[in-house]
Structures are given as C-alpha cells and as structure tokens.
Design a protein around this motif. Sequence first.
Motif, PDB file in Angstrom:
ATOM      1  N   UNK A   1      27.013  48.879  41.860  1.00  0.00           N
ATOM      2  CA  UNK A   1      27.777  47.864  41.128  1.00  0.00           C
ATOM      3  C   UNK A   1      28.853  47.259  42.022  1.00  0.00           C
ATOM      4  N   UNK A   2      28.819  45.932  42.118  1.00  0.00           N
ATOM      5  CA  UNK A   2      29.874  45.230  42.853  1.00  0.00           C
ATOM      6  C   UNK A   2      30.878  44.667  41.853  1.00  0.00           C
ATOM      7  N   UNK A   3      32.112  45.106  41.934  1.00  0.00           N
ATOM      8  CA  UNK A   3      33.095  44.692  40.916  1.00  0.00           C
ATOM      9  C   UNK A   3      33.605  43.274  41.166  1.00  0.00           C
ATOM     10  N   UNK A   4      34.252  42.746  40.157  1.00  0.00           N
ATOM     11  CA  UNK A   4      35.006  41.519  40.365  1.00  0.00           C
ATOM     12  C   UNK A   4      36.356  41.876  40.988  1.00  0.00           C
ATOM     13  N   UNK A   5      36.960  40.889  41.609  1.00  0.00           N
ATOM     14  CA  UNK A   5      38.211  41.144  42.330  1.00  0.00           C
ATOM     15  C   UNK A   5      39.280  41.779  41.433  1.00  0.00           C
ATOM     16  N   UNK A   6      39.492  41.206  40.255  1.00  0.00           N
ATOM     17  CA  UNK A   6      40.579  41.687  39.391  1.00  0.00           C
ATOM     18  C   UNK A   6      40.276  43.087  38.852  1.00  0.00           C
ATOM     19  N   UNK A   7      38.995  43.359  38.686  1.00  0.00           N
ATOM     20  CA  UNK A   7      38.550  44.676  38.202  1.00  0.00           C
ATOM     21  C   UNK A   7      38.886  45.763  39.241  1.00  0.00           C
ATOM     22  N   UNK A   8      38.652  45.428  40.496  1.00  0.00           N
ATOM     23  CA  UNK A   8      38.939  46.346  41.593  1.00  0.00           C
ATOM     24  C   UNK A   8      40.442  46.604  41.679  1.00  0.00           C
ATOM     25  N   UNK A   9      41.201  45.531  41.604  1.00  0.00           N
ATOM     26  CA  UNK A   9      42.661  45.625  41.678  1.00  0.00           C
ATOM     27  C   UNK A   9      43.191  46.513  40.548  1.00  0.00           C
ATOM     28  N   UNK A  10      42.661  46.298  39.348  1.00  0.00           N
ATOM     29  CA  UNK A  10      43.104  47.062  38.176  1.00  0.00           C
ATOM     30  C   UNK A  10      42.819  48.553  38.375  1.00  0.00           C
ATOM     31  N   UNK A  11      41.628  48.858  38.900  1.00  0.00           N
ATOM     32  CA  UNK A  11      41.243  50.264  39.089  1.00  0.00           C
ATOM     33  C   UNK A  11      42.226  50.969  40.038  1.00  0.00           C
ATOM     34  N   UNK A  12      42.668  50.270  41.064  1.00  0.00           N
ATOM     35  CA  UNK A  12      43.612  50.877  42.016  1.00  0.00           C
ATOM     36  C   UNK A  12      44.976  51.060  41.371  1.00  0.00           C
ATOM     37  N   UNK A  13      45.426  50.015  40.663  1.00  0.00           N
ATOM     38  CA  UNK A  13      46.757  50.083  40.053  1.00  0.00           C
ATOM     39  C   UNK A  13      46.835  51.192  39.011  1.00  0.00           C
ATOM     40  N   UNK A  14      45.727  51.405  38.301  1.00  0.00           N
ATOM     41  CA  UNK A  14      45.725  52.442  37.262  1.00  0.00           C
ATOM     42  C   UNK A  14      45.905  53.837  37.847  1.00  0.00           C
ATOM     43  N   UNK A  15      45.474  54.046  39.086  1.00  0.00           N
ATOM     44  CA  UNK A  15      45.565  55.374  39.686  1.00  0.00           C
ATOM     45  C   UNK A  15      47.010  55.826  39.867  1.00  0.00           C
ATOM     46  N   UNK A  16      47.853  54.945  40.371  1.00  0.00           N
ATOM     47  CA  UNK A  16      49.277  55.251  40.435  1.00  0.00           C
ATOM     48  C   UNK A  16      49.734  56.053  41.631  1.00  0.00           C
ATOM     49  N   UNK A  17      48.825  56.642  42.394  1.00  0.00           N
ATOM     50  CA  UNK A  17      49.235  57.446  43.546  1.00  0.00           C
ATOM     51  C   UNK A  17      49.377  56.624  44.820  1.00  0.00           C
ATOM     52  N   UNK A  18      48.914  55.403  44.762  1.00  0.00           N
ATOM     53  CA  UNK A  18      48.919  54.573  45.969  1.00  0.00           C
ATOM     54  C   UNK A  18      49.681  53.271  45.729  1.00  0.00           C
ATOM     55  N   UNK A  19      50.271  52.775  46.785  1.00  0.00           N
ATOM     56  CA  UNK A  19      50.829  51.431  46.758  1.00  0.00           C
ATOM     57  C   UNK A  19      49.879  50.520  47.534  1.00  0.00           C
TER      58      UNK A  19
END
Lengths: 363, 363
Positions: free
Chosen positions: B267-285
């Motif tokens: 599955x290739x995500x959409x840009x905003x979907x990818x961004x959201x997945x990272x932001x939800x994790x919270x351990x990374x900036x």
Amino acid sequence: MSTSSQSYPMSGGDDQHSYIHNSSYQKAVIDGVEEKARQYILEKIDLLNLNPDLSTFTIADFGCSIGPNTFHAVQNIIDIVKLKHLKESQGISTHVPLEFQVCFNDLPNNDFNTLFRTLPPSFEQKYFSVGVPGSFYGQVLPRNSIHIGHTSYTTHWLSKVPENVCDKKSPAWNKNYIHCNNLLEEVTEAYKVQFTKDMSVFLKARAEELVPGGLMIALGECFPDDVAMYETWSGIVLDTIGDCLLDMATSGVLTHEQIELFSMPVYFPQYSELERAIEQNGSFTIEMMETTRHPLEAKQLTNDFVTSMFRAFLSTMIEKHFGYTVVDQLFNQLAKKLSKHPLDFEKCKKNMVYYIVLKRNEH
Amino acid sequence: MSTSSQSYPMSGGDDQHSYIHNSSYQKAVIDGVEEKARQYILEKIDLLNLNPDLSTFTIADFGCSIGPNTFHAVQNIIDIVKLKHLKESQGISTHVPLEFQVCFNDLPNNDFNTLFRTLPPSFEQKYFSVGVPGSFYGQVLPRNSIHIGHTSYTTHWLSKVPENVCDKKSPAWNKNYIHCNNLLEEVTEAYKVQFTKDMSVFLKARAEELVPGGLMIALGECFPDDVAMYETWSGIVLDTIGDCLLDMATSGVLTHEQIELFSMPVYFPQYSELERAIEQNGSFTIEMMETTRHPLEAKQLTNDFVTSMFRAFLSTMIEKHFGYTVVDQLFNQLAKKLSKHPLDFEKCKKNMVYYIVLKRNEH
C-alpha cells in the motif's frame, strides 16, 4: 574488516549429511560442561560492576556454524546471566529489565540463511539475534561491545594451511598425509607455528571486543602433552581417510599429485601449548582451565556415527580440493574400511576436552 | 522477538531476475537525496552530545534486501558522520577514533548469504557488518542501540494482507484486482487501516531502538492527496499484471478462484496520511519531510526495464500463491501487453518520492 582466511564451513542446509544432523558429538561436550559454566559465570561475572546502567547484555558465539549447538550454548549463558542479574538487582528500585543480544559469528560463506531459518521460535528465544559474517581471526565486532564471548570446537581450524606443508621442495612437506598426524617432525613444527600465530590473532581480536571484566568461554579438544595425533581415534580416522584417497588415486578417480598438494588447515594443540598461547596474550586472566574426557569417547562409537560426523566436518573442504564427485565415494570407502578394521577405542590414546574461562583484564 | 508477518523477500541470488540486478530505480532515488541527507545529518545530529564517550556509532538499515543499494546508503551516512565527528572532536585531546557498526535488517527469509557474500571488500568497508533477521514490524534490536536508522522503499510492504480483502463475503473483497488500486472504496479503507496500524508498530519499534537524539531517515513513494493508484503508471502496471493473470485463468493455467483470493500486501499512502501516521506516534520530531518527483519518472522507462523491475519486486509473492511455473509465463505476457499498449508516462498521474528525517525525542 576481518582478515582473510581459508574458509570451509560445516555442511549447510538440513539434509542427512548436514552439520545440523551431525553435531551431537559436540553437543555431548556442551551438555557436560553446562553445570560448570553455570557455576563459574555465577561466581566470576559482576554485571552491575561492568556498567551500572547496563540495559543490554551482549553475547557472541564465535564460529557458531548453523545450530542447534549454538542456540543451546547461548541459551544456557542467558539463563545464568538472568539469574545472576535478578539476584544482584534485588532491592534496587531503578532496576531496568535486561535485554539480551546474541551475535552469531562465522565465516561469510557459512549458511546464515539456514541459521536464521532455524532460530528458536520467538516465544522461546528471548533475545535479539544478529549474524556476524567474518573470520574470527580478526576483529568482527566493535571494541568493548561483548560481555560474554563463547567459542566451541573452532580454533582447531587454522586460518590457513601452513605454507610449506604443501610444498614438495620443503622439508616440511606433508607427503601423502592429509593432516598433521605428528609423524613428521617438520610438519608438526609448521603446524605449531601457525596455531600459535592464529591463537595470538584470535585472542587479540577478542580482547578488543570484550568489555573489561567480560568473560571468554572456550571449548575444544587438545592432547595430553605425551600423545600424538596418529595414536588417537580421530587421528586414525583421518589417516584412514587419507588411505581411501590414495586408493582412489590408484584407481584413477583422482591423482596422487592432488593428494600431495593437500593438507588440512586443522590442528589440535597439546595442553601446555594451548596454555602458553593464552598466557602470551596478556589481556586475559585464566579463571578456569579444565580438561575432561569426552563423554561419548567412553562408548564404542558406531562406524555410521563416525562416518557421518567426519563427512559433515570435511565434505566442504574435500569438495573444494578434489571436486564434488569425490565426496560420496570417499565416505562410502571410509565406511567400508571402518567395517573391515573397526576402531578400537580402548586401545587408542585419548584426546582431552578442554574447557576454559578467561576474564578480560581491566585496562 | 519480532512480530510475525507475511514475508516476500526480493528475489535473491544474483541472476538476471534478482533484485541485485533490478534495483536501479530505487538507486536513482538514493542518489537524488544524497546531498540532502548530507546536509541534514551535518546540521541535526550532535554526536558528542549523544554520548561523550561514544566509541561505536551504530547504523541500521531496516528492510535492507540484498544490496547494492543498502551498501551505498550506509556508506553515505558513514562518510557524513565521520566528517561531522572529525569537526566536533577537533581540539579534544582524548578523541577516540570512532568505530562503525552497520545492522542490515530484513526478514529471516531474506537472502542474507548473498548479502554477506557481496559485502564491499574490507579495504573499502570500514565498518563491522551484522545481519539482523526479523520483521521490522517489531523490535529487532536492543533499546537505545542505534544512532541512525535508515529505511528505503520498505513500508509500502504491509505486515499482512488486510483480512477482509480476500473474503468473498466481505464488502471489502477486492474481487479480481490484485492490489489496492483505489477503485473500490471499502478495499481502500481496509488497506488504510492496515497501513496506519503497521506504521504505528514500525515507529514504536524504531523509537525503542534509537538513542534519544538519534535520527531515522525514511525514503519511499506516496501519492499526492488527490491521486488514486489506478491513475499512476505503477498502478497501471499492477492492473496489467492482474489482467495477465485473468488471461491465464481463462486459458486454464490457473483458476479464477486463485485470483479472487489474492491481493498484495502493498500500500502506497497519500502524503497527508503518511504525515498523520508519524505525528500520531509522538516519539519523533519531523525534522524534514520533503517530496520530489522520481528522477527516472521524467524519462519514458523502457518496457524491459519495467518488466524486470516488477518481476524482481513480485516474483516471490506470485510464486508462493500461484506456484513456481506461473512466474515466467506471467512476466512474458506482461512484456507482450506492454509492447502492445505502451505506458504513456506523460499522461499518467505522478507518484511522489518522500524523504523524511525524524529525530528521536529525548525521554
């Protein structure tokens, strides 16, 4: 970053001739010393002193081959360290659960795919596994990265055949013999020099990799100082394999020239020779150096067992020098010769199994 | 210790169909972002602050496959870190030369033997290599053990096919399609859910493994938010492969049932979907999140190139589901279809290449 070395891995895969199915001789030794390992690690390693913030405990098995012995050995070490850690951290509120990492080292042409495919299932294997491709006759892991190193039945594999033993013009030429059977003095001397050099390189590399206070456990076989290889049952088997090759040369399957240019990069040291090699290194303290009889040696090993064991041990090397087609015939002939002239284990002189625990000196 | 996951490694070995010989598309991306990586690592990582006694710098490539791209990527990182370390340690007399360790991670059925056999020669490869078998959808290395993590073209491989898409009774059934081409809304939704779950697991594991302040570099492909898979050239190729399979079902080489029960765990995500997945994790900036066009996409890729690339990408999976005999015929048919109906790269909507640098937050 490892030094080059001739490399003859144990038979890969998991068919009937593979090392996986022919490693029970080594396994018996490991079982025998398990209890000793337990006791010595419990006494000698001081985890919290090594590093009070320690969160990962790293174990390396040098020359691991493809299991199952390596899995068994590292699991034993982990079980003991866990017990020790639990004891030492009692009453310490900041106690972090320890994670374990196991570094499985062997030559780059070892069958790591099989090793990884046969790792214990994750519910049993409570450690992180990594494969480390490279000759242990060289540094293969970073400085100060290993807490306990382990090596079992490995350092009799020399980094190379001593050069002169395959040189027909040299006094150290090994003639029609295929290994160092101690019948030719110059050959024995050439092997001794190579062994001493290799042990020095091995220990220097381990001294880099181990943390100060870390332990290095080594198992293998050596001789009593007054025993020669040709007098032992394994020496006799190797000389018999040499005889089979000569028969095959006579019948034209291979040439005498091929045999004359072949000698195994394998050497079993005498006890005092081994001890001297370790003492010369200077980075380790010998915490324990014991020898026992091999637990299976007391029994009369069957011919099938002996043939399979030597096939797993030698086939890669035989194949490389004499060609693929020779292997089956050679070990069939060995089986025939052994059934005509059975090994008399009672009469043979005995190898010793050595079991050594070294402690890495503080800087 | 890794979670289970369906595993379809890239084609192993080094024959004409192997990943080794069909990875130039990915290579072009790596070349393109090299200069950016250099700049960001130089700016963002503060080696001496990470640990003033640091003597080993550890890099991991997650989903490394079998090279040569992984060797190229890690060498770039090492070169930059060396430069940075040299600058930072100028004037510090206790400066210890840094050793590098590279952890090559992929699934246990990745061809690690080939990876190890093709490691750069030791005079070039100034680092210690280890292979780490295990799904990156789970922790595969100890806590706080990695300074820079890297992953390239990997997380579009889901840990599994979303369950319902192969269930003929589910509204999310993917019918005769073999991938998420965005033509069926419920299928898209099922893939989105799986992707989000997998990214969460991936980032949680990397957060454990990376030291505080460590960097995670991720490359791959995503879509602009208004583009659907079936509109892109790679979506069209996959749909064409699906058509070839249907043709083969019609001619009796395989069954329609087999196709109906097959859908790729990709599955290739959409840009905003990818961004959201990272932001939800919270351990990374997110230190950097950029997209570019793929450098090769501007050119009209040849049919041979496209066929070989998809064969290296898909053959293991096709073989597992449809059988070994199907692979040759399938990709021959693909080549024929592509030559009849050439891809029009101008008309296709475009994927984006994303390039992300994340920094592990301090605890």
